[in-house]
Write a protein that holds these residues in place. Sequence first.
Motif, PDB file in Angstrom:
ATOM      1  N   LYS A   1      37.654  57.712  48.484  1.00  0.00           N
ATOM      2  CA  LYS A   1      38.324  56.704  49.192  1.00  0.00           C
ATOM      3  C   LYS A   1      37.632  56.377  50.452  1.00  0.00           C
ATOM      4  O   LYS A   1      37.252  57.291  51.371  1.00  0.00           O
ATOM      5  CB  LYS A   1      39.838  57.210  49.296  1.00  0.00           C
ATOM      6  CG  LYS A   1      40.573  57.369  47.951  1.00  0.00           C
ATOM      7  CD  LYS A   1      41.928  57.425  48.441  1.00  0.00           C
ATOM      8  CE  LYS A   1      42.819  57.756  47.159  1.00  0.00           C
ATOM      9  NZ  LYS A   1      44.100  58.002  47.063  1.00  0.00           N
ATOM     10  N   GLY A   2      37.517  55.076  50.818  1.00  0.00           N
ATOM     11  CA  GLY A   2      37.029  54.834  52.093  1.00  0.00           C
ATOM     12  C   GLY A   2      37.944  54.885  53.071  1.00  0.00           C
ATOM     13  O   GLY A   2      39.001  54.853  52.924  1.00  0.00           O
TER      14      GLY A   2
ATOM     15  N   ASN B   1      27.625  60.087  53.291  1.00  0.00           N
ATOM     16  CA  ASN B   1      28.367  59.019  53.617  1.00  0.00           C
ATOM     17  C   ASN B   1      27.767  57.907  53.591  1.00  0.00           C
ATOM     18  O   ASN B   1      26.606  57.917  53.902  1.00  0.00           O
ATOM     19  CB  ASN B   1      28.957  59.495  54.840  1.00  0.00           C
ATOM     20  CG  ASN B   1      30.123  60.660  55.002  1.00  0.00           C
ATOM     21  OD1 ASN B   1      30.782  60.890  53.809  1.00  0.00           O
ATOM     22  ND2 ASN B   1      30.306  61.432  56.027  1.00  0.00           N
TER      23      ASN B   1
ATOM     24  N   ILE C   1      27.855  50.067  46.766  1.00  0.00           N
ATOM     25  CA  ILE C   1      27.511  51.501  47.056  1.00  0.00           C
ATOM     26  C   ILE C   1      26.449  52.064  46.510  1.00  0.00           C
ATOM     27  O   ILE C   1      25.631  52.795  47.015  1.00  0.00           O
ATOM     28  CB  ILE C   1      28.980  52.433  46.892  1.00  0.00           C
ATOM     29  CG1 ILE C   1      30.033  51.839  47.737  1.00  0.00           C
ATOM     30  CG2 ILE C   1      28.777  53.777  47.054  1.00  0.00           C
ATOM     31  CD1 ILE C   1      31.414  52.750  47.417  1.00  0.00           C
TER      32      ILE C   1
ATOM     33  N   VAL D   1      32.750  58.503  43.883  1.00  0.00           N
ATOM     34  CA  VAL D   1      33.007  57.817  45.337  1.00  0.00           C
ATOM     35  C   VAL D   1      34.525  57.996  45.632  1.00  0.00           C
ATOM     36  O   VAL D   1      35.435  57.764  44.976  1.00  0.00           O
ATOM     37  CB  VAL D   1      32.639  56.302  44.936  1.00  0.00           C
ATOM     38  CG1 VAL D   1      32.930  55.439  46.271  1.00  0.00           C
ATOM     39  CG2 VAL D   1      31.412  55.997  44.423  1.00  0.00           C
TER      40      VAL D   1
ATOM     41  N   PHE E   1      32.411  55.818  53.120  1.00  0.00           N
ATOM     42  CA  PHE E   1      32.834  56.266  51.669  1.00  0.00           C
ATOM     43  C   PHE E   1      31.962  57.703  51.323  1.00  0.00           C
ATOM     44  O   PHE E   1      30.665  57.518  51.974  1.00  0.00           O
ATOM     45  CB  PHE E   1      32.265  55.428  50.610  1.00  0.00           C
ATOM     46  CG  PHE E   1      33.148  54.097  50.642  1.00  0.00           C
ATOM     47  CD1 PHE E   1      34.468  53.886  49.943  1.00  0.00           C
ATOM     48  CD2 PHE E   1      32.732  52.935  51.357  1.00  0.00           C
ATOM     49  CE1 PHE E   1      35.212  52.670  49.738  1.00  0.00           C
ATOM     50  CE2 PHE E   1      33.587  51.857  51.384  1.00  0.00           C
ATOM     51  CZ  PHE E   1      34.794  51.970  50.706  1.00  0.00           C
TER      52      PHE E   1
END
Length: 172
Positions: free
Chosen positions: A56-57, A10, A26, A54, A69
């Motif tokens: 979804k935040g 994360n 990121i 990646v 994320f």
Amino acid sequence: MFFHIVIEQNVDLEPQYFGPSLRKTINTKITEKVEGTCSGQHGYIVCVTNILEVGKGKIRADGSGLATFKVSFGCVTFRPFKGEVLDCIVSSVNKMGFFAEAGPLQIFVSSHLIPEDYEYSSANDAAYVSRLDGVRIEERAEVRVRIVGVRIDAAELFCIGTVNEDFLGVIA
């Protein structure tokens, strides 16, 4: 031994990074976070090769404004195994044995795991000197070592090695 593996972690980001360069940010954050670290499960993480996915935040509920994320990435790791042979550089020598380094890994070779024809000499620089041919195991010498034991902690690896076998010892 080197491995190419996939890891998930994360990443927390502040709102200022949301926008068109989010993926690049990121990538930078995950590289800074994991490269050069050690985990007991994977070994030393040498480098991040690619970002695979990646997620979804999710905005954190603690009121900080951060978004988390879930990132899946490929990386190269270094993890030694018992019986593996490594070329390394001697970092220090004392009466008990010597320490050698193979990249981030530190290996201790006990005086009991050095051939019997080597004697410890503290004259000038500390070294193990062969009585047969005068070969010296001293600081900054390149040696070939076989791993005889590995201890894995949560964030560190420790190894014990030997040079008391054929084709091991100082590399000429």
